[in-house]
Every structure is written in structure tokens, then in C-alpha cells.
Design a protein around this motif. Structure first.
Motif: not given
Length: 76
Positions: A13-27
């Protein structure tokens, strides 16, 4: 067994939450990220993120192959 279930579910749960918070969007509008990204961004430790990447590559390159060969050898 229940203790390992709680620890495993909590870490997932913590890993999935961190992945959603810190994901980035490319161009192009695609998202990317993962453990190395949030180690680098959240903890501000790019060296540890690089070490994580090296260990992950080594695990996939050698660790899983060694495990597979051991299981194959053990079955014979």
C-alpha cells in the motif's frame, strides 16, 4: 502468517501510494515513475536511487536466473 500478511499488505500500500504521488508526466502525456524515482525525489538521495537501480538490474540479470537454474537442477 497473519503478521507477514499485514506487513506485506502495508508495504504494498505504501509503495503504491508513493508511486502515485511521485509519478511524472512526459511531453507526450505518458506517466512514468517507480521506486527509484520516489527514492530520488522524496528522500532526495539520488545516489541511493542509483544503487537501487544497479541492484535491481543485478537481481533480474543474475538472481532470478540462478534461482531458476537451482530449481531446474533440484527437480532432476
Amino acid at each position: 502468517m497473519w503478521l507477514m500478511c499485514i506487513i506485506g499488505a502495508s508495504s504494498a500500500f505504501i509503495e503504491s501510494t508513493l508511486a502515485q504521488i511521485f509519478k511524472q508526466k512526459d511531453k507526450n502525456g505518458h506517466f512514468y515513475g517507480g521506486p527509484a524515482y520516489y527514492i530520488e525525489k522524496a528522500l532526495k538521495l539520488p545516489v541511493i536511487a542509483a544503487v537501487f537501480c544497479v541492484f535491481l538490474i543485478a537481481t533480474y540479470a543474475f538472481g532470478f536466473n540462478l534461482l531458476c537454474s537451482y530449481n531446474l537442477q533440484f527437480s532432476f
